[in-house]
Design a protein around this motif. Structure first.
Motif, PDB file in Angstrom:
ATOM      1  N   GLU A 197     -14.791 -13.148  14.365  1.00  0.00           N
ATOM      2  CA  GLU A 197     -14.493 -12.695  13.013  1.00  0.00           C
ATOM      3  C   GLU A 197     -13.720 -11.377  13.067  1.00  0.00           C
ATOM      4  OE1 GLU A 197     -17.229 -12.761   9.229  1.00  0.00           O
ATOM      5  OE2 GLU A 197     -17.618 -10.896  10.337  1.00  0.00           O
ATOM      6  N   PHE A 198     -12.580 -11.340  12.344  1.00  0.00           N
ATOM      7  CA  PHE A 198     -11.820 -10.097  12.202  1.00  0.00           C
ATOM      8  C   PHE A 198     -12.347  -9.374  10.953  1.00  0.00           C
ATOM      9  CE2 PHE A 198      -8.979 -12.736  14.712  1.00  0.00           C
ATOM     10  CZ  PHE A 198      -8.537 -11.849  15.671  1.00  0.00           C
ATOM     11  N   GLN A 199     -12.786  -8.153  11.140  1.00  0.00           N
ATOM     12  CA  GLN A 199     -13.376  -7.385  10.050  1.00  0.00           C
ATOM     13  C   GLN A 199     -12.438  -6.248   9.642  1.00  0.00           C
ATOM     14  OE1 GLN A 199     -17.168  -6.035  11.451  1.00  0.00           O
ATOM     15  NE2 GLN A 199     -18.021  -8.122  11.618  1.00  0.00           N
ATOM     16  N   ILE A 200     -12.220  -6.126   8.334  1.00  0.00           N
ATOM     17  CA  ILE A 200     -11.430  -5.026   7.765  1.00  0.00           C
ATOM     18  C   ILE A 200     -12.407  -4.108   7.035  1.00  0.00           C
ATOM     19  CG2 ILE A 200      -9.552  -4.404   6.226  1.00  0.00           C
ATOM     20  CD1 ILE A 200      -8.365  -7.157   6.648  1.00  0.00           C
ATOM     21  N   ASN A 201     -12.782  -3.013   7.669  1.00  0.00           N
ATOM     22  CA  ASN A 201     -13.744  -2.070   7.117  1.00  0.00           C
ATOM     23  C   ASN A 201     -12.987  -0.999   6.324  1.00  0.00           C
ATOM     24  OD1 ASN A 201     -15.947  -3.359   8.514  1.00  0.00           O
ATOM     25  ND2 ASN A 201     -15.196  -2.393  10.387  1.00  0.00           N
ATOM     26  N   VAL A 202     -13.032  -1.109   5.011  1.00  0.00           N
ATOM     27  CA  VAL A 202     -12.235  -0.272   4.114  1.00  0.00           C
ATOM     28  C   VAL A 202     -12.962   1.042   3.825  1.00  0.00           C
ATOM     29  CG1 VAL A 202     -11.093  -0.158   1.876  1.00  0.00           C
ATOM     30  CG2 VAL A 202     -11.245  -2.355   3.089  1.00  0.00           C
ATOM     31  N   ASP A 203     -12.190   2.132   3.825  1.00  0.00           N
ATOM     32  CA  ASP A 203     -12.699   3.437   3.404  1.00  0.00           C
ATOM     33  C   ASP A 203     -12.434   3.561   1.894  1.00  0.00           C
ATOM     34  OD1 ASP A 203     -13.235   6.079   2.814  1.00  0.00           O
ATOM     35  OD2 ASP A 203     -12.465   6.819   4.735  1.00  0.00           O
ATOM     36  N   PRO A 204     -13.463   3.491   1.058  1.00  0.00           N
ATOM     37  CA  PRO A 204     -13.233   3.487  -0.400  1.00  0.00           C
ATOM     38  C   PRO A 204     -12.582   4.772  -0.909  1.00  0.00           C
ATOM     39  CG  PRO A 204     -15.565   3.720   0.100  1.00  0.00           C
ATOM     40  CD  PRO A 204     -14.890   3.411   1.402  1.00  0.00           C
ATOM     41  N   HIS A 205     -12.837   5.905  -0.224  1.00  0.00           N
ATOM     42  CA  HIS A 205     -12.249   7.165  -0.668  1.00  0.00           C
ATOM     43  C   HIS A 205     -10.728   7.152  -0.471  1.00  0.00           C
ATOM     44  CE1 HIS A 205     -16.276   8.762  -1.197  1.00  0.00           C
ATOM     45  NE2 HIS A 205     -16.577   8.407   0.042  1.00  0.00           N
ATOM     46  N   LYS A 206     -10.273   6.717   0.698  1.00  0.00           N
ATOM     47  CA  LYS A 206      -8.833   6.628   0.944  1.00  0.00           C
ATOM     48  C   LYS A 206      -8.195   5.608  -0.002  1.00  0.00           C
ATOM     49  CE  LYS A 206      -9.074   7.847   5.861  1.00  0.00           C
ATOM     50  NZ  LYS A 206      -8.775   7.391   7.234  1.00  0.00           N
ATOM     51  N   LEU A 207      -8.918   4.510  -0.232  1.00  0.00           N
ATOM     52  CA  LEU A 207      -8.397   3.465  -1.121  1.00  0.00           C
ATOM     53  C   LEU A 207      -8.217   4.008  -2.543  1.00  0.00           C
ATOM     54  CD1 LEU A 207      -7.744   0.410  -0.727  1.00  0.00           C
ATOM     55  CD2 LEU A 207      -9.953  -0.056  -1.796  1.00  0.00           C
ATOM     56  N   ASP A 208      -9.185   4.799  -3.002  1.00  0.00           N
ATOM     57  CA  ASP A 208      -9.115   5.356  -4.348  1.00  0.00           C
ATOM     58  C   ASP A 208      -8.037   6.432  -4.458  1.00  0.00           C
ATOM     59  OD1 ASP A 208     -10.300   5.551  -7.074  1.00  0.00           O
ATOM     60  OD2 ASP A 208     -10.741   7.592  -6.397  1.00  0.00           O
ATOM     61  N   ALA A 209      -7.853   7.201  -3.363  1.00  0.00           N
ATOM     62  CA  ALA A 209      -6.847   8.266  -3.383  1.00  0.00           C
ATOM     63  C   ALA A 209      -5.436   7.713  -3.505  1.00  0.00           C
ATOM     64  CB  ALA A 209      -6.980   9.126  -2.125  1.00  0.00           C
ATOM     65  N   LEU A 210      -5.225   6.528  -2.949  1.00  0.00           N
ATOM     66  CA  LEU A 210      -3.899   5.915  -3.003  1.00  0.00           C
ATOM     67  C   LEU A 210      -3.740   4.989  -4.203  1.00  0.00           C
ATOM     68  CD1 LEU A 210      -3.432   5.095   0.798  1.00  0.00           C
ATOM     69  CD2 LEU A 210      -2.328   6.920  -0.508  1.00  0.00           C
ATOM     70  N   GLY A 211      -4.761   4.909  -5.037  1.00  0.00           N
ATOM     71  CA  GLY A 211      -4.663   4.090  -6.242  1.00  0.00           C
ATOM     72  C   GLY A 211      -4.649   2.603  -5.962  1.00  0.00           C
ATOM     73  N   LEU A 212      -5.372   2.182  -4.929  1.00  0.00           N
ATOM     74  CA  LEU A 212      -5.424   0.763  -4.562  1.00  0.00           C
ATOM     75  C   LEU A 212      -6.813   0.199  -4.845  1.00  0.00           C
ATOM     76  CD1 LEU A 212      -3.552   0.907  -1.124  1.00  0.00           C
ATOM     77  CD2 LEU A 212      -2.603   0.278  -3.347  1.00  0.00           C
ATOM     78  N   ALA A 213      -6.906  -1.128  -4.839  1.00  0.00           N
ATOM     79  CA  ALA A 213      -8.172  -1.825  -5.028  1.00  0.00           C
ATOM     80  C   ALA A 213      -8.373  -2.815  -3.874  1.00  0.00           C
ATOM     81  CB  ALA A 213      -8.189  -2.560  -6.373  1.00  0.00           C
TER      82      ALA A 213
END
Length: 476
Positions: A197-213
């Protein structure tokens, strides 16, 4: 005139009795005995070996997932509507259910005179009819599957050594493909290691800073990891097909996937997440001698010879080692091999039958003499061989129940043989010729022997009428 004709008619009638026919055609009897010996041994070797008879139990399992709901809601929204539709099915014996958090489970038991295929199809039809009453937001349709208790693991193949889990799984998949190619094997399950399984572990803070979901990352991966046909064209009188191959090959390609372009600057997945190449959450653990192993559970097809299946699996392992697909330093250990216990149990019963024959002949020798004991004892192996031919043609496996039944019939055969031989010997001693003593001796007691045998068999007839799982087990 009538009285004078009676003996002639009786004499003409006796000419067609089986005893008279066999005595007049000795050569045919010898040939028939030789064929019986040959085909009996052939059928005995061909009969599938099992510890117990294979009994098909018509159980159907229904599972419905409805996440986010309590057991009370599962009961009222899913379990009861399905149970309502299941009522009145042909051959239905019992329905039991359980409502738990997020899931509904229903067990449907049918009478043993209903085939498992018919029970499965009828249940699926009823569940399809019940879907109109189920919640519209179900993530998936109810899962309906049959439970076949006859298909069970016959052995486990354990792989270990100085290799990582990925290599061990690769070796296990090689053996899995090899085993499942055997005619006797139904399926092979790998335990002790999960799917890659390939896992994409997202950092929610970086995601929010760049305005992404999160949906932006999912969409980017979905549209990048795709192979699309781009049409076709003709060149040099050859029609060629064009396609774009964009399947991910490694972790770096996923990490370098562009999510979106912000003010002329691309945003990659690696900017907001960490991509790892790992395994799904572990749900099974396999250990042998306190060491982690990768285990292959080999399941045999119903009705196949378990001894042949086990032997072919072991031969496949040896072939894979010899061909180099499995390294020499890889530890391959076979455990829970049922063929060992079945072979030992059947050999013990076979030895009991042979020893019983010897003891019977010895007892007859003490009381009736060598010749009478020999002829009475010959009825035992010949009857056994004839039984093997009938059982093999009927599709019956060689199991404990069959061998116990043969031992039980052993005494009945000897009893009849003793009576026949003793009566013939009595007439021969009183002055009749050997041929006359045989004809008259068998004719005198033919019907009493048939009657005594039928009375013994009649005691077991009620077992054939026994209903339910136990009745099916006894009838097999």
């Amino acid at each position: 005139m009538a009285k004078e004709n009676m003996p002639k008619k009786s004499q003409e009638h006796r000419k067609f009795r089986p005893t008279y026919i066999t005595l007049k055609n000795k050569t045919t009897v010898y040939i028939f005995s030789f064929l019986l010996l040959f085909f009996g041994l052939f059928s005995y070797n061909r009969m599938p070996r099992e510890l117990m008879p294979e009994v098909v139990i018509p159980f159907i399992f229904i599972q419905t997932l409805y996440p986010g709901n309590s057991p009370v809601e599962i009961e009222s929204l899913i379990t009861r509507p399905i149970e309502k539709e299941l009522k009145g099915m042909q051959g239905l014996k019992q329905v039991s259910s359980g409502s738990y958090q997020d899931v509904s489970t229903i067990w449907v038991e049918f009478n043993t005179n209903i085939s498992i295929q018919q029970a499965l199809q009828d249940t699926k039809d009823r569940v399809d009819r019940a879907q109109s009453e189920l919640p519209a937001d179900l993530e998936s349709d109810p899962m309906v599957m049959d439970i076949n208790f006859s298909e069970f693991p016959i052995l486990n193949v354990n792989l270990s050594g100085d290799y990582n889990m990925r290599d061990l799984k690769r070796f296990a998949e090689t053996l899995q493909d090899e085993f499942e190619g055997l005619r006797e094997i139904s399926e092979v399950n790998i335990r002790g290691v999960e799917e890659r399984e390939f896992q994409i572990n997202v950092d929610p803070h970086k995601l929010d800073a760049l305005g992404l979901a999160f949906e932006d990352i999912a969409s980017a991966v979905q549209f990048e990891n795709v192979t699309i046909g781009a049409g076709e064209f003709t060149a040099d009188a050859t029609r060629r097909i064009i396609r774009t191959a964009a399947d991910y090959q490694d972790v770096n390609q996923i990490a370098n996937t562009i999510i979106k372009v912000n003010m002329g600057k691309p945003i990659y997945i690696r900017d907001v997440a960490t991509v790892t190449d790992g395994y799904k959450e572990q749900s099974t653990i396999a250990r042998l001698n306190d060491k982690p192993v990768v285990t292959l559970s080999v399941v045999k097809k119903a009705g196949e010879n378990i001894l042949e299946a086990s032997e072919k699996v072991k031969n496949s392992i040896a072939v894979q080692r010899g061909s180099g697909y499995l390294p020499r330093d890889l530890d391959v250990i076979v455990t829970d091999d049922l063929s060992f216990y079945i072979r030992d149990e059947i050999q013990n019963l076979e030895n009991s039958i042979i020893l019983g024959m010897i003891l019977v002949i010895f007892v007859l020798f003490l009381f009736l003499g060598f010749r009478n004991a020999l002829f009475a004892g010959m009825a035992i192996p010949m009857s056994m061989l004839l039984s093997f031919i009938i059982l093999q043609q009927s599709g019956v496996t060689l199991n404990n129940m069959v061998l116990y039944s043969l031992i039980l019939a052993l005494g009945m055969l000897v009893d009849n043989a003793i009576v026949v031989v003793e009566n013939v010997y009595r007439l021969y001693s009183s002055g009749h010729s050997l041929l006359s003593a045989t004809k008259k001796g068998v004719s005198e007691i033919a019907y009493p022997i048939i009657a005594s045998t039928l009375t013994t068999l009649a005691a077991f007839v009620p077992l054939l009428m026994w209903e339910g799982i136990v009745g099916q087990f006894m009838s097999v």
